[in-house]
Design a protein around this motif. Structure first.
Motif, mmCIF file in Angstrom:
data_model
loop_
_atom_site.group_PDB
_atom_site.id
_atom_site.type_symbol
_atom_site.label_atom_id
_atom_site.label_comp_id
_atom_site.label_asym_id
_atom_site.label_seq_id
_atom_site.Cartn_x
_atom_site.Cartn_y
_atom_site.Cartn_z
ATOM 1 N N LYS A 95 0.841 -1.207 0.000
ATOM 2 C CA LYS A 95 0.000 0.000 0.000
ATOM 3 C C LYS A 95 0.878 1.260 0.000
ATOM 4 C CE LYS A 95 -4.305 -1.230 -0.122
ATOM 5 N NZ LYS A 95 -5.107 -0.860 -1.296
ATOM 6 N N ILE A 96 1.948 1.220 0.773
ATOM 7 C CA ILE A 96 2.864 2.377 0.818
ATOM 8 C C ILE A 96 3.476 2.593 -0.571
ATOM 9 C CG2 ILE A 96 5.069 3.197 1.792
ATOM 10 C CD1 ILE A 96 4.174 1.689 4.416
ATOM 11 N N GLU A 97 3.888 1.494 -1.186
ATOM 12 C CA GLU A 97 4.465 1.595 -2.540
ATOM 13 C C GLU A 97 3.428 2.124 -3.535
ATOM 14 O OE1 GLU A 97 7.491 -2.041 -1.520
ATOM 15 O OE2 GLU A 97 5.947 -2.372 -3.026
ATOM 16 N N GLN A 98 2.192 1.693 -3.358
ATOM 17 C CA GLN A 98 1.117 2.178 -4.230
ATOM 18 C C GLN A 98 1.003 3.707 -4.141
ATOM 19 O OE1 GLN A 98 -3.259 0.753 -3.820
ATOM 20 N NE2 GLN A 98 -3.150 2.766 -2.862
ATOM 21 N N TRP A 99 1.017 4.233 -2.915
ATOM 22 C CA TRP A 99 0.882 5.694 -2.759
ATOM 23 C C TRP A 99 2.122 6.420 -3.273
ATOM 24 C CZ3 TRP A 99 -3.615 7.938 -2.446
ATOM 25 C CH2 TRP A 99 -4.691 7.217 -1.927
ATOM 26 N N TYR A 103 1.829 9.167 -6.134
ATOM 27 C CA TYR A 103 2.457 10.500 -6.046
ATOM 28 C C TYR A 103 3.134 10.831 -7.382
ATOM 29 C CZ TYR A 103 6.083 13.931 -4.958
ATOM 30 O OH TYR A 103 6.912 15.023 -4.990
ATOM 31 N N ASN A 104 3.933 9.882 -7.887
ATOM 32 C CA ASN A 104 4.706 10.159 -9.108
ATOM 33 C C ASN A 104 3.821 10.340 -10.338
ATOM 34 O OD1 ASN A 104 7.354 10.261 -8.208
ATOM 35 N ND2 ASN A 104 7.662 8.050 -8.378
ATOM 36 N N THR A 105 2.790 9.501 -10.462
ATOM 37 C CA THR A 105 2.035 9.501 -11.721
ATOM 38 C C THR A 105 0.822 10.434 -11.701
ATOM 39 O OG1 THR A 105 0.797 7.580 -10.925
ATOM 40 C CG2 THR A 105 2.698 7.127 -12.326
ATOM 41 N N VAL A 106 0.218 10.617 -10.533
ATOM 42 C CA VAL A 106 -1.049 11.367 -10.468
ATOM 43 C C VAL A 106 -0.915 12.701 -9.722
ATOM 44 C CG1 VAL A 106 -3.442 11.260 -9.607
ATOM 45 C CG2 VAL A 106 -2.365 9.203 -10.552
ATOM 46 N N ASP A 158 -3.743 3.406 9.533
ATOM 47 C CA ASP A 158 -3.992 4.266 10.697
ATOM 48 C C ASP A 158 -2.716 4.701 11.412
ATOM 49 O OD1 ASP A 158 -6.721 4.649 10.547
ATOM 50 O OD2 ASP A 158 -7.134 2.678 11.440
ATOM 51 N N GLN A 159 -1.567 4.405 10.817
ATOM 52 C CA GLN A 159 -0.305 4.856 11.432
ATOM 53 C C GLN A 159 0.471 5.697 10.414
ATOM 54 O OE1 GLN A 159 2.033 1.083 11.920
ATOM 55 N NE2 GLN A 159 3.878 2.327 11.647
ATOM 56 N N PHE A 160 1.259 6.637 10.905
ATOM 57 C CA PHE A 160 2.123 7.430 10.036
ATOM 58 C C PHE A 160 3.153 6.498 9.396
ATOM 59 C CE2 PHE A 160 6.056 9.688 9.230
ATOM 60 C CZ PHE A 160 5.643 10.826 8.561
ATOM 61 N N THR A 161 3.287 6.575 8.071
ATOM 62 C CA THR A 161 4.253 5.725 7.370
ATOM 63 C C THR A 161 4.974 6.534 6.298
ATOM 64 O OG1 THR A 161 2.809 5.068 5.555
ATOM 65 C CG2 THR A 161 2.683 3.720 7.577
ATOM 66 N N LEU A 162 5.822 5.846 5.571
ATOM 67 C CA LEU A 162 6.539 6.475 4.449
ATOM 68 C C LEU A 162 5.585 6.975 3.366
ATOM 69 C CD1 LEU A 162 9.660 4.215 3.712
ATOM 70 C CD2 LEU A 162 9.500 6.238 5.169
ATOM 71 N N ALA A 163 4.338 6.515 3.377
ATOM 72 C CA ALA A 163 3.380 7.009 2.379
ATOM 73 C C ALA A 163 2.999 8.455 2.656
ATOM 74 C CB ALA A 163 2.127 6.134 2.382
ATOM 75 N N ASP A 164 3.043 8.849 3.934
ATOM 76 C CA ASP A 164 2.618 10.209 4.280
ATOM 77 C C ASP A 164 3.628 11.266 3.852
ATOM 78 O OD1 ASP A 164 0.104 9.930 6.110
ATOM 79 O OD2 ASP A 164 1.457 8.317 6.689
ATOM 80 N N ILE A 165 4.897 10.892 3.831
ATOM 81 C CA ILE A 165 5.939 11.915 3.650
ATOM 82 C C ILE A 165 5.802 12.657 2.319
ATOM 83 C CG2 ILE A 165 8.443 12.289 3.479
ATOM 84 C CD1 ILE A 165 8.783 10.206 5.746
ATOM 85 N N ALA A 168 2.459 14.669 2.153
ATOM 86 C CA ALA A 168 2.404 15.833 3.048
ATOM 87 C C ALA A 168 3.296 16.968 2.529
ATOM 88 C CB ALA A 168 2.819 15.429 4.460
ATOM 89 N N LEU A 169 4.378 16.621 1.857
ATOM 90 C CA LEU A 169 5.225 17.673 1.272
ATOM 91 C C LEU A 169 4.493 18.374 0.125
ATOM 92 C CD1 LEU A 169 8.660 15.807 1.402
ATOM 93 C CD2 LEU A 169 7.979 17.770 2.794
ATOM 94 N N VAL A 170 3.666 17.620 -0.597
ATOM 95 C CA VAL A 170 2.800 18.231 -1.623
ATOM 96 C C VAL A 170 1.762 19.129 -0.942
ATOM 97 C CG1 VAL A 170 0.865 17.680 -3.164
ATOM 98 C CG2 VAL A 170 3.076 16.608 -3.523
ATOM 99 N N ALA A 171 1.176 18.628 0.151
ATOM 100 C CA ALA A 171 0.152 19.419 0.864
ATOM 101 C C ALA A 171 0.750 20.745 1.345
ATOM 102 C CB ALA A 171 -0.405 18.613 2.038
ATOM 103 N N TYR A 172 1.985 20.713 1.807
ATOM 104 C CA TYR A 172 2.649 21.946 2.260
ATOM 105 C C TYR A 172 2.707 22.972 1.127
ATOM 106 C CZ TYR A 172 6.029 25.075 4.382
ATOM 107 O OH TYR A 172 6.644 26.188 4.895
ATOM 108 N N ARG A 173 3.015 22.479 -0.061
ATOM 109 C CA ARG A 173 3.050 23.380 -1.230
ATOM 110 C C ARG A 173 1.641 23.888 -1.569
ATOM 111 N NH1 ARG A 173 7.238 20.838 -0.444
ATOM 112 N NH2 ARG A 173 9.287 21.353 -1.317
ATOM 113 N N TRP A 174 0.681 22.977 -1.561
ATOM 114 C CA TRP A 174 -0.716 23.338 -1.871
ATOM 115 C C TRP A 174 -1.222 24.433 -0.913
ATOM 116 C CZ3 TRP A 174 -4.526 23.032 -5.319
ATOM 117 C CH2 TRP A 174 -5.853 23.124 -4.890
ATOM 118 N N PHE A 175 -0.913 24.285 0.375
ATOM 119 C CA PHE A 175 -1.428 25.237 1.364
ATOM 120 C C PHE A 175 -0.614 26.531 1.423
ATOM 121 C CE2 PHE A 175 -3.408 21.364 3.305
ATOM 122 C CZ PHE A 175 -4.724 21.800 3.172
ATOM 123 N N ASN A 176 0.507 26.575 0.715
ATOM 124 C CA ASN A 176 1.352 27.778 0.808
ATOM 125 C C ASN A 176 1.567 28.500 -0.508
ATOM 126 O OD1 ASN A 176 2.436 28.170 3.707
ATOM 127 N ND2 ASN A 176 2.504 25.951 3.365
#
Ligand SMILES: N[C@@H](CCC(=O)N[C@@H](CS)C(=O)NCC(=O)O)C(=O)O
Length: 209
Positions: A95-99, A103-106, A158-165, A168-176
């Protein structure tokens, strides 16, 4: 044992993914500034190690690796023995690899247009229609994320994983960037949580550049 070496400038999203992973796992390392104004990544010596001429790249005691997501997962497989950010369950890993692939394609292509348009292009040279198309596309992308974060606390589970990183860096750009944003309550709840993590405070809180 020789220390891990990371090449890459601090304002690169792909370098930030690796820096956040390193911080989450408390891995000793040294960083060499490379990319854009720092150069280095187009030198013959660098290109021999990474023919793409991009950052990030790591040298782990002679083992060279490039591609940010591959680096993140390699570091976790080596250092995250308790499954803190890369759970040992193969289903969760998939699942982490899927996200990461998502990230890369979508996710990144429209965000890249917005980021370069608003942050790295002088106002007079911006193409308003292209930026609006990218914003609309990004709303579709974030609608997928919003739904996922309605089911789980974090991107993969339900836990923070490598998928979030990366996300969330995209979200930082989106919100700023100075755009109109629809309300995404689940994304906002998740983003507030992730932004509090010491790794994000350290590597994803400077003004965008
Ligand atoms: N798919 C690669 C993309 C790497 C990439 O595009 N890096 C950009 C920085 S974010 C780069 O090196 N740009 C050239 C430069 O900084 O000089 C990855 O995930 O590592």
């Amino acid at each position: 044992m020789d220390e891990l070496i990371l090449w890459g400038r601090l304002n690169s999203i792909n370098v930030q993914k690796v820096l956040c992973t390193i911080e989450e796992l408390a891995i000793p390392f040294q960083r060499i500034d490379a990319g854009l104004q720092f150069g280095v990544n187009k030198t013959a010596e660098y290109l021999q190690k990474n023919p793409n001429g991009l950052v990030p790249m790591i040298d782990d005691n002679g083992f060279i690796l490039w591609e940010s997501h591959a680096i993140m997962r390699y570091l976790a497989k080596k250092h995250d023995t308790s499954g803190q950010v890369f759970p040992t369950d193969p289903l969760l890993q998939a699942k982490i690899e899927q996200w990461h692939d998502w990230y890369n394609t979508v996710c990144w292509p429209p965000m890249r247009s917005l980021f370069w348009g608003y942050v790295r292009t002088p106002e007079a040279e911006r193409n308003a229609q292209d930026l609006e198309n990218a914003r609309q596309q990004m709303i579709k992308v974030l609608t997928i994320l919003e739904e996922q974060l309605g089911k789980f606390k974090y991107v993969a589970c339900d836990q923070f994983t490598l998928a979030d990183i990366p996300v969330a860096l995209v979200a930082y750009r989106w919100f700023n960037i100075p755009i109109e944003r629809p309300s995404f309550p689940n994304i906002e709840r998740w983003y507030q949580e992730v932004q509090k993590r010491p790794s994000f405070v350290k590597y994803s809180s400077d003004p965008l550049s």
